[in-house]
Each structure stands twice: as C-alpha cells, then as structure tokens.
Design a protein around this motif. Structure first.
Motif, PDB file in Angstrom:
ATOM      1  N   PHE A   1       2.018  12.110  -0.149  1.00 55.98           N
ATOM      2  CA  PHE A   1       1.665  10.697  -0.295  1.00 55.98           C
ATOM      3  C   PHE A   1       0.287  10.408   0.303  1.00 55.98           C
ATOM      4  O   PHE A   1      -0.516   9.669  -0.273  1.00 55.98           O
ATOM      5  CB  PHE A   1       2.725   9.819   0.375  1.00 55.98           C
TER       6      PHE A   1
ATOM      7  N   ALA B   1       3.931   0.482   7.137  1.00 53.60           N
ATOM      8  CA  ALA B   1       5.272   1.068   7.102  1.00 53.60           C
ATOM      9  C   ALA B   1       6.182   0.403   8.127  1.00 53.60           C
ATOM     10  O   ALA B   1       7.361   0.141   7.859  1.00 53.60           O
ATOM     11  CB  ALA B   1       5.188   2.572   7.361  1.00 53.60           C
TER      12      ALA B   1
ATOM     13  N   VAL C   1       6.636   3.174  -5.642  1.00 51.67           N
ATOM     14  CA  VAL C   1       7.601   2.317  -4.930  1.00 51.67           C
ATOM     15  C   VAL C   1       9.026   2.585  -5.418  1.00 51.67           C
ATOM     16  O   VAL C   1       9.904   2.917  -4.609  1.00 51.67           O
ATOM     17  CB  VAL C   1       7.220   0.829  -5.068  1.00 51.67           C
TER      18      VAL C   1
ATOM     19  N   MET D   1       3.896   5.130   2.584  1.00 49.39           N
ATOM     20  CA  MET D   1       5.111   5.828   2.161  1.00 49.39           C
ATOM     21  C   MET D   1       5.210   7.195   2.840  1.00 49.39           C
ATOM     22  O   MET D   1       6.310   7.664   3.152  1.00 49.39           O
ATOM     23  CB  MET D   1       5.124   5.996   0.650  1.00 49.39           C
TER      24      MET D   1
ATOM     25  N   SER E   1       5.264  13.732   3.197  1.00 45.95           N
ATOM     26  CA  SER E   1       4.350  12.791   3.839  1.00 45.95           C
ATOM     27  C   SER E   1       2.901  13.164   3.533  1.00 45.95           C
ATOM     28  O   SER E   1       2.062  12.304   3.234  1.00 45.95           O
ATOM     29  CB  SER E   1       4.590  12.793   5.353  1.00 45.95           C
TER      30      SER E   1
ATOM     31  N   PRO F   1      10.807   0.558   0.602  1.00 42.96           N
ATOM     32  CA  PRO F   1       9.767   0.515  -0.442  1.00 42.96           C
ATOM     33  C   PRO F   1       9.187  -0.877  -0.711  1.00 42.96           C
ATOM     34  O   PRO F   1       7.976  -1.058  -0.718  1.00 42.96           O
ATOM     35  CB  PRO F   1      10.463   1.092  -1.677  1.00 42.96           C
TER      36      PRO F   1
ATOM     37  N   ASN G   1      10.031   0.569   6.748  1.00 47.80           N
ATOM     38  CA  ASN G   1      10.149   1.860   6.057  1.00 47.80           C
ATOM     39  C   ASN G   1      10.911   1.750   4.735  1.00 47.80           C
ATOM     40  O   ASN G   1      11.437   2.741   4.228  1.00 47.80           O
ATOM     41  CB  ASN G   1      10.827   2.904   6.957  1.00 47.80           C
TER      42      ASN G   1
ATOM     43  N   PHE H   1      10.007   6.182  -4.510  1.00 45.40           N
ATOM     44  CA  PHE H   1      10.368   6.339  -3.100  1.00 45.40           C
ATOM     45  C   PHE H   1      11.822   5.915  -2.891  1.00 45.40           C
ATOM     46  O   PHE H   1      12.592   6.598  -2.202  1.00 45.40           O
ATOM     47  CB  PHE H   1       9.438   5.501  -2.227  1.00 45.40           C
TER      48      PHE H   1
END
Length: 329
Positions: free
Chosen positions: A210, A242, A163, A29, A207, A249, A247, A166
């Motif tokens: 996470f 990712a 998830v 993520m 970033s 979730p 990209n 995000f």
C-alpha cells in the motif's frame, strides 16, 4: 465574491482534494493493516520514498510503465519485509526499526540519485513516465460531478477501489481473519495453530504494498519526477488518517479526505500575502489538533465504559449478596 472563496467553491477545488488525498489514503491502509496485526508500521514515509525513487529510475531507463510499477511495488514490499525480518526474526523494536528504515530510505535515495543523475536534488534531467489519466465516459459529461470525479490519474481510482478491497481482505478472507486474530490476541491465535510471526510478516509486506502505491503516485502521477524527501511527511499524516479512521476502510477514506481538504486549502492560499512557512505548517497543525480531539474522545469513551462496567459489577455483587441473604433466611 471573494476570489479565494470562489476558488474553494469551484469544481477544481473538489478535483484537487481527491488528487491530494491519494498519497495519504494508500499508505493509511498500509498503517491500518499492520496495526490490525499488532505490529504497527510507521516506516511508510521511507517505503513511499523508496517506491517513488525506483519507479522513476526504472521508467526513465527502460521506458516501460509496467516495469516501473513492478519496481516500485518490489521496493515497497521488500522494505516491508526487511522491517518484518528485523522485528520478528531479530527481535528489534518495531518503532526503532521503522525510524531506522525511514532514515536509511532518505539517505539511500539521495545517494542513488547522485549516482544516476549527478544531482542530489531531483531527477529533472531524466525523462520519466507518468501513469495515465482516465476520463470516465458517462461521468465526464455530468455537470459538477464530471469535473470533480473524472480525469484523475489512474492511481487515484486505484486508491478509491482499494477501500472496498481493504474491507474484503480484512473481513472476508481467511488471511484477514488471521490478521485480526493475531492483532487482538496473539497467544489465543497461536493456541489454535496460527503462525503468529508468519501472519505479521504478511501484514507488514501488505503494508509495504500500500505504501509503495502511494509513493509511485507521488513521483509518477502527482508530479513526473523524483525529488529528495518528496513525501514531505505524508507517511506520518497517513498514520494520523488511519488512527482517526479507526483502521476501518470508510473511516480512513473520510480522514484522508479531511487531510486532502486541508492540504488543498494550503495550496490555494499560497497566493495570498502570507508567510510560506505558516502555510506549510497548516496540514501538520490540523493533524495535531485532529489527533488531540480524537484522543480526548477516546479517553472519555473509556471512562464511560469503565464507569458502566464498575456500576454493573456493583449491581451484580449486590444481587448475589441479596440472593445469599435470602437463601440464608
């Protein structure tokens, strides 16, 4: 039934998949949110190492799990901010800056490990804390599902809850809208008053957040100590997760489950008479194969779209020519 197959079909194997998936999903993520902003962060390996180290050290010397959590998050967010500073303010190439950060994190944590413990290998001499395991009241009593989904470390549940978080952050908040706008067309975003560098700065710090959670889980959930380079490439596998997940979730969740499954298989077959080097190679081999298949599919899709676009253009031009001809007649 074959003992190995019996083990794979057991509830313990399902439990292991979720356990192994956690330190892949969280940094994935982190990769995704930076890539959506147009500045992909490949320094998650180093960020995870920094967070894992500071979490263990602070928990060992303060005896506080909350201070350890804050220290790990601070280390990750600061690392992301440093990467953003070099890239956005000093105009360094983000890939080169991220590689430098990964190398720095590895050397720095080993150096600090020696200062605090006198050992360059691990913090086994320190008594560090771990995050608690959570038994879900009703779920734990359900056959099959209970042993798989209940009793995990709290960081695993945080990863699963991350998830929908995000999705909400990226698609339901003004910041998420700005991140996507900057990543898709920074010049257009700037023309409507969005500070592009500021949004990218925030994305790289998120970033780092996470990635920090993934690193904290490794040293204070997956195990209860820090060892040199303990991420073992998970930050790079997160990049693959990712990418495979687009990209998005749910895509990243399924990709992380795939890599969790592969890593769990490697753990379970370690008892067989197979060279350990071959077993350690399996997750990375699957990563390369998965990315190759994904790349082929993307290229085929691009060719299909370009072909359809060319055909459409030819039809439009042909129609325009016919209209002009009929008007002339």
């Amino acid at each position: 039934m074959n003992p190995l197959l019996k083990s794979i079909l057991s509830t313990g194997f399902g439990f292991a998949i979720l356990r192994v998936m956690t330190p892949i999903l969280l940094p994935a993520m982190g990769v995704a949110i930076s890539e959506l902003a147009g500045s992909v962060n490949i320094a998650l390996e180093g960020i995870m190492i920094m967070a894992a180290f500071f979490g263990v050290i602070v928990s060992a010397f303060t005896g506080s799990i909350w201070l350890a959590l804050l220290a790990g998050i601070a280390a990750g967010v600061t690392s992301g901010a440093i990467l953003a500073y070099f890239h956005l303010k000093l105009k360094a190439d983000i890939i080169l800056a991220a590689i430098a950060l990964n190398m720095f994190a590895s050397g720095f944590t080993i150096f600090m490990l020696y200062i605090f413990t006198g050992d360059k290998g691990s913090t086994s001499s320190l008594k560090s804390l771990v995050f608690p395991e959570i038994q879900i009241p009703i779920l734990k009593s359900i056959p099959v599902l209970g042993p798989i989904f209940s009793g995990h470390n709290i960081m695993t549940y945080i990863a699963l809850l991350a998830v929908p978080f995000f999705y909400f952050l990226v698609f339901r908040t003004p910041l998420g809208l700005r991140i996507r706008a900057v990543g898709q067309n920074p010049h257009a975003a700037e023309s409507v008053g969005i500070n592009v560098n500021r949004v990218k700065f925030y994305a790289l710090m998120l970033s780092g957040l996470f990635g920090a959670l993934g690193g904290l889980y490794l040293s204070m959930g997956y195990v209860s100590w820090f060892s040199r380079d303990m991420t073992a490439g998970r930050g790079f596998i997160a990049i693959a997760a990712a990418t495979l997940g687009g990209n998005m979730p749910m895509g990243m969740l399924w990709a992380s489950l795939l890599f969790g499954f592969v890593n769990s298989i490697a753990i379970y077959i370690a008892s067989l008479d197979i060279p350990s080097e071959l077993i350690q190679m399996i997750p990375y081999l699957i990563t390369v194969i998965a990315l190759a298949i994904f790349s082929i599919k993307v290229q085929m899709k691009k060719k299909h779209v370009e072909g359809a676009r060319e055909l459409y253009s030819e039809e439009v031009i042909s129609g325009v020519v016919k209209d002009i001809s009929s008007d002339g007649d």
